[in-house]
Design a protein around this motif. Structure first.
Motif, PDB file in Angstrom:
ATOM      1  N   SER A   1     -40.931  13.547 -25.591  1.00  0.00           N
ATOM      2  CA  SER A   1     -42.353  13.312 -25.370  1.00  0.00           C
ATOM      3  C   SER A   1     -42.871  12.318 -26.408  1.00  0.00           C
ATOM      4  CB  SER A   1     -43.110  14.632 -25.470  1.00  0.00           C
ATOM      5  OG  SER A   1     -44.489  14.420 -25.528  1.00  0.00           O
ATOM      6  N   THR A   2     -43.696  11.387 -25.955  1.00  0.00           N
ATOM      7  CA  THR A   2     -44.240  10.408 -26.889  1.00  0.00           C
ATOM      8  C   THR A   2     -45.173  11.055 -27.913  1.00  0.00           C
ATOM      9  OG1 THR A   2     -45.888   9.856 -25.226  1.00  0.00           O
ATOM     10  CG2 THR A   2     -44.016   8.380 -25.423  1.00  0.00           C
ATOM     11  N   VAL A   3     -45.774  12.177 -27.562  1.00  0.00           N
ATOM     12  CA  VAL A   3     -46.624  12.888 -28.523  1.00  0.00           C
ATOM     13  C   VAL A   3     -45.783  13.322 -29.726  1.00  0.00           C
ATOM     14  CG1 VAL A   3     -48.073  14.927 -28.880  1.00  0.00           C
ATOM     15  CG2 VAL A   3     -48.213  13.682 -26.724  1.00  0.00           C
ATOM     16  N   ILE A   4     -44.597  13.831 -29.475  1.00  0.00           N
ATOM     17  CA  ILE A   4     -43.701  14.260 -30.554  1.00  0.00           C
ATOM     18  C   ILE A   4     -43.264  13.054 -31.380  1.00  0.00           C
ATOM     19  CG2 ILE A   4     -41.512  15.392 -31.105  1.00  0.00           C
ATOM     20  CD1 ILE A   4     -43.651  17.268 -29.890  1.00  0.00           C
ATOM     21  N   LEU A   5     -42.933  11.945 -30.722  1.00  0.00           N
ATOM     22  CA  LEU A   5     -42.571  10.729 -31.451  1.00  0.00           C
ATOM     23  C   LEU A   5     -43.713  10.276 -32.358  1.00  0.00           C
ATOM     24  CD1 LEU A   5     -40.805   8.684 -28.635  1.00  0.00           C
ATOM     25  CD2 LEU A   5     -39.716   9.740 -30.615  1.00  0.00           C
ATOM     26  N   ALA A   6     -44.931  10.324 -31.838  1.00  0.00           N
ATOM     27  CA  ALA A   6     -46.095   9.879 -32.610  1.00  0.00           C
ATOM     28  C   ALA A   6     -46.313  10.749 -33.844  1.00  0.00           C
ATOM     29  CB  ALA A   6     -47.344   9.878 -31.742  1.00  0.00           C
ATOM     30  N   MET A   7     -45.979  12.010 -33.748  1.00  0.00           N
ATOM     31  CA  MET A   7     -46.168  12.913 -34.890  1.00  0.00           C
ATOM     32  C   MET A   7     -45.289  12.550 -36.066  1.00  0.00           C
ATOM     33  SD  MET A   7     -46.630  16.719 -33.438  1.00  0.00           S
ATOM     34  CE  MET A   7     -47.089  16.899 -31.731  1.00  0.00           C
ATOM     35  N   SER A   8     -44.241  11.779 -35.823  1.00  0.00           N
ATOM     36  CA  SER A   8     -43.351  11.387 -36.918  1.00  0.00           C
ATOM     37  C   SER A   8     -43.976  10.306 -37.796  1.00  0.00           C
ATOM     38  CB  SER A   8     -42.018  10.878 -36.367  1.00  0.00           C
ATOM     39  OG  SER A   8     -42.179   9.595 -35.796  1.00  0.00           O
ATOM     40  N   PHE A   9     -44.876   9.494 -37.235  1.00  0.00           N
ATOM     41  CA  PHE A   9     -45.487   8.363 -37.951  1.00  0.00           C
ATOM     42  C   PHE A   9     -44.409   7.451 -38.539  1.00  0.00           C
ATOM     43  CE2 PHE A   9     -48.689  11.674 -38.094  1.00  0.00           C
ATOM     44  CZ  PHE A   9     -49.837  11.002 -37.740  1.00  0.00           C
ATOM     45  N   ASN A  10     -43.285   7.322 -37.857  1.00  0.00           N
ATOM     46  CA  ASN A  10     -42.131   6.640 -38.405  1.00  0.00           C
ATOM     47  C   ASN A  10     -41.672   5.523 -37.459  1.00  0.00           C
ATOM     48  OD1 ASN A  10     -39.500   5.921 -39.226  1.00  0.00           O
ATOM     49  ND2 ASN A  10     -39.130   7.965 -40.067  1.00  0.00           N
ATOM     50  N   LYS A  11     -42.035   4.285 -37.782  1.00  0.00           N
ATOM     51  CA  LYS A  11     -41.682   3.144 -36.923  1.00  0.00           C
ATOM     52  C   LYS A  11     -40.174   2.970 -36.784  1.00  0.00           C
ATOM     53  CE  LYS A  11     -43.604  -0.808 -37.582  1.00  0.00           C
ATOM     54  NZ  LYS A  11     -44.295  -1.992 -38.109  1.00  0.00           N
ATOM     55  N   LYS A  12     -39.433   3.168 -37.868  1.00  0.00           N
ATOM     56  CA  LYS A  12     -37.980   3.005 -37.809  1.00  0.00           C
ATOM     57  C   LYS A  12     -37.365   4.024 -36.851  1.00  0.00           C
ATOM     58  CE  LYS A  12     -33.841   2.668 -40.577  1.00  0.00           C
ATOM     59  NZ  LYS A  12     -33.233   2.765 -41.892  1.00  0.00           N
ATOM     60  N   LEU A  13     -37.816   5.258 -36.924  1.00  0.00           N
ATOM     61  CA  LEU A  13     -37.327   6.292 -36.020  1.00  0.00           C
ATOM     62  C   LEU A  13     -37.660   5.950 -34.566  1.00  0.00           C
ATOM     63  CD1 LEU A  13     -36.105   9.211 -35.676  1.00  0.00           C
ATOM     64  CD2 LEU A  13     -38.476   9.994 -35.721  1.00  0.00           C
ATOM     65  N   ILE A  14     -38.876   5.464 -34.330  1.00  0.00           N
ATOM     66  CA  ILE A  14     -39.308   5.095 -32.984  1.00  0.00           C
ATOM     67  C   ILE A  14     -38.460   3.929 -32.459  1.00  0.00           C
ATOM     68  CG2 ILE A  14     -41.247   4.270 -31.577  1.00  0.00           C
ATOM     69  CD1 ILE A  14     -41.749   7.054 -32.695  1.00  0.00           C
ATOM     70  N   TYR A  15     -38.202   2.952 -33.293  1.00  0.00           N
ATOM     71  CA  TYR A  15     -37.378   1.814 -32.878  1.00  0.00           C
ATOM     72  C   TYR A  15     -35.960   2.280 -32.540  1.00  0.00           C
ATOM     73  CZ  TYR A  15     -35.346  -2.802 -32.598  1.00  0.00           C
ATOM     74  OH  TYR A  15     -34.698  -3.930 -32.138  1.00  0.00           O
ATOM     75  N   ASN A  16     -35.398   3.149 -33.387  1.00  0.00           N
ATOM     76  CA  ASN A  16     -34.062   3.682 -33.112  1.00  0.00           C
ATOM     77  C   ASN A  16     -34.045   4.473 -31.807  1.00  0.00           C
ATOM     78  OD1 ASN A  16     -32.941   2.549 -35.396  1.00  0.00           O
ATOM     79  ND2 ASN A  16     -33.209   4.377 -36.638  1.00  0.00           N
ATOM     80  N   TYR A  17     -35.087   5.243 -31.561  1.00  0.00           N
ATOM     81  CA  TYR A  17     -35.220   5.968 -30.297  1.00  0.00           C
ATOM     82  C   TYR A  17     -35.189   4.985 -29.123  1.00  0.00           C
ATOM     83  CZ  TYR A  17     -37.708   8.088 -26.384  1.00  0.00           C
ATOM     84  OH  TYR A  17     -38.092   8.493 -25.130  1.00  0.00           O
ATOM     85  N   ALA A  18     -35.961   3.904 -29.237  1.00  0.00           N
ATOM     86  CA  ALA A  18     -36.040   2.917 -28.157  1.00  0.00           C
ATOM     87  C   ALA A  18     -34.696   2.232 -27.927  1.00  0.00           C
ATOM     88  CB  ALA A  18     -37.120   1.880 -28.466  1.00  0.00           C
ATOM     89  N   THR A  19     -33.991   1.887 -28.995  1.00  0.00           N
ATOM     90  CA  THR A  19     -32.696   1.218 -28.817  1.00  0.00           C
ATOM     91  C   THR A  19     -31.658   2.180 -28.238  1.00  0.00           C
ATOM     92  OG1 THR A  19     -32.088   1.602 -31.126  1.00  0.00           O
ATOM     93  CG2 THR A  19     -33.122  -0.506 -30.607  1.00  0.00           C
ATOM     94  N   ASN A  20     -31.698   3.446 -28.643  1.00  0.00           N
ATOM     95  CA  ASN A  20     -30.786   4.430 -28.052  1.00  0.00           C
ATOM     96  C   ASN A  20     -31.102   4.633 -26.572  1.00  0.00           C
ATOM     97  OD1 ASN A  20     -29.282   4.940 -30.371  1.00  0.00           O
ATOM     98  ND2 ASN A  20     -30.707   6.506 -31.072  1.00  0.00           N
ATOM     99  N   PHE A  21     -32.378   4.670 -26.252  1.00  0.00           N
ATOM    100  CA  PHE A  21     -32.818   4.803 -24.870  1.00  0.00           C
ATOM    101  C   PHE A  21     -32.354   3.595 -24.061  1.00  0.00           C
ATOM    102  CE2 PHE A  21     -36.681   5.064 -21.874  1.00  0.00           C
ATOM    103  CZ  PHE A  21     -36.045   5.967 -21.032  1.00  0.00           C
ATOM    104  N   ALA A  22     -32.467   2.407 -24.640  1.00  0.00           N
ATOM    105  CA  ALA A  22     -32.022   1.181 -23.973  1.00  0.00           C
ATOM    106  C   ALA A  22     -30.519   1.216 -23.710  1.00  0.00           C
ATOM    107  CB  ALA A  22     -32.384  -0.045 -24.810  1.00  0.00           C
ATOM    108  N   ASN A  23     -29.755   1.691 -24.672  1.00  0.00           N
ATOM    109  CA  ASN A  23     -28.309   1.793 -24.483  1.00  0.00           C
ATOM    110  C   ASN A  23     -27.957   2.775 -23.373  1.00  0.00           C
ATOM    111  OD1 ASN A  23     -27.400  -0.123 -26.365  1.00  0.00           O
ATOM    112  ND2 ASN A  23     -27.705   1.319 -28.041  1.00  0.00           N
ATOM    113  N   GLU A  24     -28.677   3.882 -23.282  1.00  0.00           N
ATOM    114  CA  GLU A  24     -28.465   4.837 -22.189  1.00  0.00           C
ATOM    115  C   GLU A  24     -28.810   4.200 -20.849  1.00  0.00           C
ATOM    116  OE1 GLU A  24     -29.948   8.868 -22.468  1.00  0.00           O
ATOM    117  OE2 GLU A  24     -29.858   8.765 -24.646  1.00  0.00           O
ATOM    118  N   MET A  25     -29.912   3.441 -20.815  1.00  0.00           N
ATOM    119  CA  MET A  25     -30.298   2.765 -19.584  1.00  0.00           C
ATOM    120  C   MET A  25     -29.202   1.817 -19.127  1.00  0.00           C
ATOM    121  SD  MET A  25     -34.326   2.013 -20.398  1.00  0.00           S
ATOM    122  CE  MET A  25     -34.551   0.915 -18.995  1.00  0.00           C
TER     123      MET A  25
END
Length: 175
Positions: free
Chosen positions: A1-25
């Protein structure tokens, strides 16, 4: 959930999430995703709040742009949603959202604007509601004047009507 991602306040974590998601795609042969949701939580009763980061414009802008970059850097297409002022899930065509232009520009459109102008977002999904008395799907001020003419968006726009309705770049719905 993006709400959970937002709670981290962590751009690096969000970017890593996006790149992992892209690799899965890529591994699954998926080229695009209906997301991220960069609309804001306007009400605690919003039907899509779980898809949006926050009620905070700055946080949503930074994290939305980070996900857009992370996915697009790996060749994935993103369709930011729901442009704009999506209020509820049920009976969306019957709801009318009223706000003045300054509020809309400074608060509700900013995450979309930065994701397009700085993040390079290539697609956008319009909401399925009314802004004032105009349908957001054909709102000339929003879709042509702001999105295309002011922000220079040349990508594609789809509606959120349950079926895709692509509008080629620089084509007005009023022609």
């Amino acid at each position: 959930s993006t709400v959970i991602l937002a709670m981290s306040f962590n751009k690096k974590l969000i970017y890593n999430y996006a790149t992992n998601f892209a690799n899965e795609m890529k591994a699954l042969g998926v080229q695009g995703v209906f997301g991220p949701g960069v609309n804001l939580h306007r009400s605690p009763f919003g039907g899509r709040n779980w898809e949006y980061f926050s009620e905070d414009t700055y946080l949503t802008t930074i994290l939305g742009c980070t996900i857009v970059r992370g996915l697009q850097n790996y060749g994935c297409s993103v369709e930011m949603k729901h442009f704009a002022l999506n209020e509820q899930e049920k009976n969306r065509r019957a709801v009318s959202t009223f706000a003045n232009e300054q509020t809309i520009r400074e608060i509700y459109l900013k995450p979309f604007e930065i994701s397009i102008t700085e993040g390079g977002a290539d697609s956008i999904m319009s909401s399925l509601n009314r802004i004032g008395c105009s349908s957001s799907v054909v709102h000339k001020g929003l879709l042509t004047e702001v999105l295309r003419n002011e922000w220079g968006f040349t990508g594609r726009r789809v509606t959120n009507s349950g079926r895709s309705m692509s509008i080629p770049p620089f084509t007005s719905l009023y022609n």
